[in-house]
Design an enzyme around this catalytic site. Structure first.
Site, PDB file in Angstrom:
ATOM      1  CE1 TYR A   1       5.616  11.962 -42.946  1.00 40.91           C
ATOM      2  CE2 TYR A   1       3.558  12.992 -42.226  1.00 40.91           C
ATOM      3  CZ  TYR A   1       4.904  12.736 -42.044  1.00 40.91           C
ATOM      4  OH  TYR A   1       5.542  13.224 -40.942  1.00 40.91           O
TER       5      TYR A   1
ATOM      6  CD  GLU B   1       3.601  12.903 -38.061  1.00 34.87           C
ATOM      7  OE1 GLU B   1       3.745  13.666 -39.032  1.00 34.87           O
ATOM      8  OE2 GLU B   1       4.527  12.630 -37.288  1.00 34.87           O
TER       9      GLU B   1
ATOM     10  CG  ASP C   1       7.322  14.694 -44.499  1.00 32.99           C
ATOM     11  OD1 ASP C   1       8.470  14.227 -44.656  1.00 32.99           O
ATOM     12  OD2 ASP C   1       7.029  15.430 -43.539  1.00 32.99           O
TER      13      ASP C   1
END
Ligand code: SF4
Length: 353
Positions: A120, A37, A138
């Site tokens: 996020y 991520e 996001d």
């Protein structure tokens, strides 16, 4: 924003059938989800894949990352940009080793307190790796939600993302494997169907019957983004200072743009040859030869560098710089991609790959 709970079931069915088998999905440990991520924040999946593999080969565990040597870490990050992400990964890994027994914490709040982890990423790790009903919103997911609900508010406005996350929270499935798949499914839909910069592929979308943006014919116009900050353009002259078969590097200040990174020395403005000679003389550098090098530009998020280059052959080694040979440069020093064009010129001159 209100989201129709009926989206959950078709979305999960679609994802389980069509979701791409990405390495961090196949073995979705908290560590893998976290690293992927962070890498994907500013980088496309295809571009991130080789970095992800190399990174995990070098640092397969939180402990290995916590103990990473910074130069090695930044070298592996070279080309991904936004180096503060790599530094934060290491700092967070150190905290996880010290305060959490080497395991990423299991709650959004505790994850959120780690360096470099925002709402996020915390939501992504909590849901995908731990199966908690925690949304991860996001820009990609926000686009899907704006279209789905035909919400025309400016998505860059303070609070819109938070509101979208709260609306999503209301409909999140609670079974752990569904919560994980829900986060992945929304991301996947945004990446391959409800795509940015173009017409969404509504004909292939499992949500088209429930999509307000599609029904009203406004999907392609969404999301609304009102840009506030104009990009600043700055001229810079890069000085490639050669002595023998080595080139000079210096370190950027610890604060500000590309903080603490290695660079080829550069000066603000586009120096004429006369101004260049004056600059060299101020530093007591004696040029044997000066050649004009390539020009180009590099675009950061809020800044653009218009680069020009000089290749300067010096009569004596310069003081205050680190002099490195070609091989050493490519092996041990992570140069920001802003210096890609000057680096090409150095490569040509010193003859390394
Ligand atoms: S129907 Fe179209 S606009 Fe709506 S979510 Fe699907 S792809 Fe996006």
């Amino acid at each position: 924003m209100t989201i129709d709970p009926r989206i959950v079931s078709p979305l999960l069915v679609w994802y389980r059938r069509y979701g791409r088998p990405l390495p961090w999905r196949e073995e979705a440990t908290p560590y893998h989800v976290w690293i992927s991520e962070i890498m994907l924040q500013q980088t496309r999946i295809e571009a991130a894949l080789p970095y992800y593999r190399r990174f995990l080969d070098a640092f397969p565990t939180v402990r290995a990352l916590a103990e990473a040597e910074e130069g090695h870490l930044l070298k592996l990050w070279e080309g991904l940009g936004y180096y503060s992400r790599a530094r934060n990964l290491k700092r967070a890994a150190e905290t996880v080793m010290r305060d959490h027994g080497g395991e990423l914490p299991r709650s959004v709040e505790a994850l959120r307190r780690l360096p470099g982890i925002g709402d996020y990423t915390a939501g992504a790790i909590a849901s995908i790796a731990y199966g908690l009903p925690a949304p991860a919103v996001d820009g990609n997911v926000l686009r899907v939600l704006s279209r789905l609900t035909a919400d025309e508010r400016d998505v860059l406005r303070e609070g819109v993302k938070r509101e979208a996350a709260a609306a999503l929270q209301e409909i999140y499935p609670t079974a752990p494997e569904d919560a994980a798949a829900m986060t992945e499914a929304l991301m996947e839909l945004g990446e391959v169907v409800c795509i940015p910069n173009g017409t969404p592929q509504c004909a292939a979308c499992p949500l088209r019957e429930l999509c307000e943006g599609h029904r009203r014919g406004v999907a392609a116009l969404l999301p609304t983004r009102v840009k506030k900050t104009a990009r600043v353009t700055e001229e810079r002259t890069v000085l490639l200072l050669f002595y023998g078969d080595k080139v000079a590097l210096s370190r950027r200040p610890e604060e500000g743009l590309l903080a603490g990174m290695w660079e080829f020395p550069s000066r603000t403005g586009r120096l004429t040859e006369e101004a260049l000679r004056a600059t060299l003389s101020e530093e007591a550098l004696i040029p044997e030869a000066i050649a004009v090098g390539p020009r180009g530009k590099h675009v950061f998020s809020h800044r653009e560098w218009q680069l020009s280059t000089y290749l300067v052959t010096l009569a004596a080694p310069p003081e205050g710089y680190v002099m490195v040979g070609g091989e050493e440069l490519s092996r041990d020093y992570a140069l920001p991609s802003a210096f890609r064009i000057p680096l090409e010129a150095v490569r040509e001159r010193l003859g390394f790959l």
